[in-house]
Scaffold this active site. Sequence first.
Site, PDB file in Angstrom:
ATOM      1  N   ASP A 109      10.691  25.904 -76.125  1.00 39.26           N
ATOM      2  CA  ASP A 109       9.937  27.124 -75.855  1.00 39.26           C
ATOM      3  C   ASP A 109       8.483  26.800 -76.156  1.00 39.26           C
ATOM      4  O   ASP A 109       8.161  26.236 -77.205  1.00 39.26           O
ATOM      5  CB  ASP A 109      10.412  28.317 -76.685  1.00 39.26           C
TER       6      ASP A 109
ATOM      7  N   ASN B 221      12.375  24.952 -65.828  1.00 32.18           N
ATOM      8  CA  ASN B 221      11.017  24.557 -65.444  1.00 32.18           C
ATOM      9  C   ASN B 221      11.011  23.056 -65.090  1.00 32.18           C
ATOM     10  O   ASN B 221      11.203  22.209 -65.968  1.00 32.18           O
ATOM     11  CB  ASN B 221      10.099  24.877 -66.628  1.00 32.18           C
TER      12      ASN B 221
ATOM     13  N   GLU C 203      18.091  35.899 -71.293  1.00 35.40           N
ATOM     14  CA  GLU C 203      16.892  36.702 -71.535  1.00 35.40           C
ATOM     15  C   GLU C 203      16.221  36.187 -72.810  1.00 35.40           C
ATOM     16  O   GLU C 203      16.910  35.956 -73.820  1.00 35.40           O
ATOM     17  CB  GLU C 203      17.313  38.157 -71.747  1.00 35.40           C
TER      18      GLU C 203
ATOM     19  N   LYS D  77      -0.703  12.547 -69.885  1.00 32.99           N
ATOM     20  CA  LYS D  77      -0.374  13.818 -70.561  1.00 32.99           C
ATOM     21  C   LYS D  77       0.715  13.585 -71.608  1.00 32.99           C
ATOM     22  O   LYS D  77       0.692  14.151 -72.699  1.00 32.99           O
ATOM     23  CB  LYS D  77       0.081  14.861 -69.523  1.00 32.99           C
TER      24      LYS D  77
ATOM     25  N   ARG E 197       4.136  19.009 -76.033  1.00 35.09           N
ATOM     26  CA  ARG E 197       5.522  18.636 -75.759  1.00 35.09           C
ATOM     27  C   ARG E 197       5.770  17.185 -76.165  1.00 35.09           C
ATOM     28  O   ARG E 197       6.816  16.863 -76.739  1.00 35.09           O
ATOM     29  CB  ARG E 197       5.823  18.848 -74.264  1.00 35.09           C
TER      30      ARG E 197
ATOM     31  N   ASP F 159      -2.075  24.027 -67.035  1.00 36.32           N
ATOM     32  CA  ASP F 159      -2.737  22.715 -67.078  1.00 36.32           C
ATOM     33  C   ASP F 159      -4.096  22.683 -66.362  1.00 36.32           C
ATOM     34  O   ASP F 159      -5.052  22.105 -66.891  1.00 36.32           O
ATOM     35  CB  ASP F 159      -1.825  21.614 -66.519  1.00 36.32           C
TER      36      ASP F 159
ATOM     37  N   GLY G  51       8.624  21.075 -64.295  1.00 33.04           N
ATOM     38  CA  GLY G  51       7.554  20.329 -64.966  1.00 33.04           C
ATOM     39  C   GLY G  51       8.015  19.848 -66.334  1.00 33.04           C
ATOM     40  O   GLY G  51       7.779  18.702 -66.726  1.00 33.04           O
ATOM     41  N   LYS G  52       8.704  20.720 -67.067  1.00 31.96           N
ATOM     42  CA  LYS G  52       9.224  20.324 -68.385  1.00 31.96           C
ATOM     43  C   LYS G  52      10.289  19.239 -68.234  1.00 31.96           C
ATOM     44  O   LYS G  52      10.307  18.272 -69.005  1.00 31.96           O
ATOM     45  CB  LYS G  52       9.869  21.519 -69.088  1.00 31.96           C
TER      46      LYS G  52
ATOM     47  N   PHE H 135       1.694  21.458 -64.620  1.00 30.24           N
ATOM     48  CA  PHE H 135       2.204  22.772 -64.224  1.00 30.24           C
ATOM     49  C   PHE H 135       1.538  23.825 -65.105  1.00 30.24           C
ATOM     50  O   PHE H 135       0.707  23.504 -65.961  1.00 30.24           O
ATOM     51  CB  PHE H 135       3.741  22.820 -64.370  1.00 30.24           C
TER      52      PHE H 135
HETATM   53  P1  ITT Z   1      12.424  27.703 -69.524  1.00 29.56           P
HETATM   54  O1  ITT Z   1      12.375  28.929 -70.391  1.00 29.56           O
HETATM   55  O2  ITT Z   1      13.592  27.698 -68.599  1.00 29.56           O
HETATM   56  O3  ITT Z   1      12.297  26.425 -70.311  1.00 29.56           O
HETATM   57  P2  ITT Z   1       9.755  28.583 -68.741  1.00 29.56           P
HETATM   58  O4  ITT Z   1       8.701  28.006 -67.836  1.00 29.56           O
HETATM   59  O5  ITT Z   1      10.049  30.055 -68.611  1.00 29.56           O
HETATM   60  O6  ITT Z   1      11.114  27.734 -68.541  1.00 29.56           O
HETATM   61  P3  ITT Z   1       8.835  29.100 -71.444  1.00 29.56           P
HETATM   62  O7  ITT Z   1       9.533  30.397 -71.564  1.00 29.56           O
HETATM   63  O8  ITT Z   1       8.847  28.160 -72.624  1.00 29.56           O
HETATM   64  O9  ITT Z   1       9.394  28.232 -70.220  1.00 29.56           O
HETATM   65  O10 ITT Z   1       7.324  29.369 -71.014  1.00 29.56           O
HETATM   66  C1  ITT Z   1       6.431  28.322 -71.075  1.00 29.56           C
HETATM   67  C2  ITT Z   1       5.201  28.673 -70.279  1.00 29.56           C
HETATM   68  O11 ITT Z   1       4.056  28.258 -71.045  1.00 29.56           O
HETATM   69  C3  ITT Z   1       5.145  27.883 -68.988  1.00 29.56           C
HETATM   70  O12 ITT Z   1       5.762  28.558 -67.899  1.00 29.56           O
HETATM   71  C4  ITT Z   1       3.648  27.696 -68.798  1.00 29.56           C
HETATM   72  O13 ITT Z   1       3.100  28.851 -68.245  1.00 29.56           O
HETATM   73  C5  ITT Z   1       3.158  27.549 -70.241  1.00 29.56           C
HETATM   74  N1  ITT Z   1       3.200  26.115 -70.645  1.00 29.56           N
HETATM   75  C6  ITT Z   1       4.028  25.538 -71.558  1.00 29.56           C
HETATM   76  N2  ITT Z   1       3.824  24.211 -71.634  1.00 29.56           N
HETATM   77  C7  ITT Z   1       2.848  23.934 -70.744  1.00 29.56           C
HETATM   78  C8  ITT Z   1       2.215  22.744 -70.334  1.00 29.56           C
HETATM   79  O14 ITT Z   1       2.565  21.553 -70.806  1.00 29.56           O
HETATM   80  N3  ITT Z   1       1.266  22.828 -69.417  1.00 29.56           N
HETATM   81  C9  ITT Z   1       0.900  24.011 -68.877  1.00 29.56           C
HETATM   82  N4  ITT Z   1       1.463  25.176 -69.175  1.00 29.56           N
HETATM   83  C10 ITT Z   1       2.433  25.156 -70.114  1.00 29.56           C
END
Ligand code: ITT
Length: 205
Positions: A72, A12, A43, A180, A186, A158, A14-15, A155
């Site tokens: 996560d 991700n 998975e 943020k 986070r 948000d 954004g992360k 992302f």
């Molecule tokens: P990775 O597993 O590769 O890290 P992912 O996007 O699939 O990527 P997650 O399984 O942890 O990550 O799912 C997190 C989801 O939760 C993310 O896709 C967003 O939909 C939501 N989310 C988490 N943190 C967020 C944030 O700071 N702002 C908005 N939505 C967030």
Amino acid sequence: MENKILLIGTTNKGKVREIAEELKELPLIMKDLSEFPDISPPEETGKSFFENALLKARYYAEKTGFLTLADDSGLEVEALGGAPGIYSSRFAGPSATDEQNYTKLLNLLKGLPREKRKARFVCVMVCYHPSGQLIWSEGVWEGLIAEEPRGNYGFGYDPVFLVKEFNYEKTAGELPLQVKNQLSHRAKALKSLKEKLRDFLKELK
Ligand code: ITT
């Protein structure tokens, strides 16, 4: 202290932006998964944020041999009994876009008054070394679900998350990265991980 390599183990973007910004003053050389295009994501079979964060951090650490940080995270909505929770990224289907996910949420909450729109973001971070040593932390961010999306920053959910610290008048999608990163789930998880990381780095062989 010699600079160590830390892999940010998330697909991700954004992360990646938020984590890299928050950890920039540590004595670390940061890498992300764009340098490892052949590694496909694991998975996420865990039953909790912690299990999934550990599963991801261990997977990427073992594949690359680098100290790895994985996150996560997800959104827990009170009126939905904590859903979508660990399924946040796949709420509207296995390859759902952010917009499809938050639109599904807005439809489910349609007509609910403000006091029934409580939600919180949760983030669990695990930093895992291929030797098996690990540290972890957690952060929570309280808010309300808006009636319509607003803002182009960030992302995921948000644009529909009304932030308590701004009196529920702004969504997280209206907050620039630096703002943020002072408030979010986070950011909180990273701040507490950062304190443990300094000692952890010294202990690693
Ligand atoms: P990775 O597993 O590769 O890290 P992912 O996007 O699939 O990527 P997650 O399984 O942890 O990550 O799912 C997190 C989801 O939760 C993310 O896709 C967003 O939909 C939501 N989310 C988490 N943190 C967020 C944030 O700071 N702002 C908005 N939505 C967030």
